[in-house]
Design a protein around this motif. Structure first.
Motif: not given
Lengths: 158, 158, 158
Positions: A13-15, A75-76, A86-89, C59-60
């Motif tokens: 996972d990315y996080d 990675l997600p 969500g990841k983009k954010m 905003s994010y």
């Protein structure tokens, strides 16, 4: 003698990758010895971007290799991924604060001499060969992992 | 005195179960003392295949019991499960390499005398009784877990 | 000197939160020193219910803040959540057995003087300020986490 930390990086996972790499880099900056043992999905963090060839792979390995993320930025999220939104954010929020990316921390780990190991059995099952992984990554057994972990003051499974 | 490892097996994922069981077996082969403490979803690894009865269960427990995996081979992947396709692929890839299955490692753990414990509170919440679990599994409290973990050189939460 | 446990609470899952909080409370009852370091999704366990304002947020951060769980009872299950049905069932099963809730254990942790820390970098990325978190939670760095973990007999990444 230096204090020592061993991280078993199982997750892809990315996080969680970010968490593991931040801890590893911070520990190394505190003069601790650090080993990261990449197993299963954790191997996705250390794929060699210059070698995504499908040579010498079985058909399952080819399908599998084509489906999995190509590296740490790919990675997600473990949560709220929402097909990538969500990841983009999260990435935008990180950029807003000039927070380093997993790629930065991975490069930092390599530059600082953090020991990077890949699980032999995981490589075999997933069809990864030495050349499919980053140069600095050594392939070792679960026994080697345990020896290193036994010498460590902190062991984490991430 | 032998070195000691304690694994808190919380996850009910096929891949994480495999990781935990491989580490446990390898450590035992290195003459380490090993305890696995199965909690929450981890209990799904040690369900007794000869006792899937719904006797003495509340209605919630019955629905719950009918929905959860029946044992270690029945567990989903933590990632890329794709309604079972990803897992099928992983199993084929493991067979290709003659890699042992989680069932093999679970049997190995029992044969080698790895200490296997189930979390009392998790059993109560999920409605598992002694006879719903494999014979070798003892039901103990979180306090017992902590006592064992304190004596261990390596503790992992998987 | 007291034995010591350090939990890195990364996950924002209801079940994993429950596991971490039970272990923390039990360890403290055994006279161990306990620190919980909340990072990433783990921060969702310690949101201040009296301060859900969106003031001073980008905003994010506003969108993100509006989407994430409002506290420990609001967290999803790591498995079998089924849009909340699985969790509802688990909660009913817990009530049936008069098992304490995560809220009870969180309050217990505060009352018992368990040290509660939030990861500085996670707070910055997610846009959490001191007042967005429970009063007892102190914001510290990854370095502070590692110092505490080095002094601990048990370290877990949950």
């Amino acid at each position: 003698m230096n204090k020592k930390m061993n991280i078993l990086m199982f997750s892809g996972d990315y996080d969680k990758a970010l968490a593991g790499l931040i801890l590893a880099n911070t520990a190394k900056e505190m003069d601790m010895d650090v080993t990261i043992f990449f197993a299963f999905w954790g191997l996705l963090l250390v794929r060699n971007p210059n070698n995504m060839s499908e040579e010498d792979k079985t058909s399952y390995e080819k399908i599998f290799t084509s489906m999995i993320p190509k590296g740490v930025e790919d990675l997600p999220l473990s949560k709220m991924n929402f097909a990538g939104i969500g990841k983009k954010m999260l990435k935008e929020m990180m950029e807003d604060k000039d927070a380093p990316t997993p790629t930065d921390f991975l490069q930092g780990a390599i530059n600082k001499g953090i020991k990077m190991q890949a699980c032999k059995l995981s490589c075999e099952i997933m069809g990864f060969k030495k050349e499919d992984l980053l140069d600095n990554v050594e392939i070792v057994t679960a026994k080697d992992y345990l020896k290193d972990a036994l010498k460590s003051n902190i062991q984490l499974f991430i």
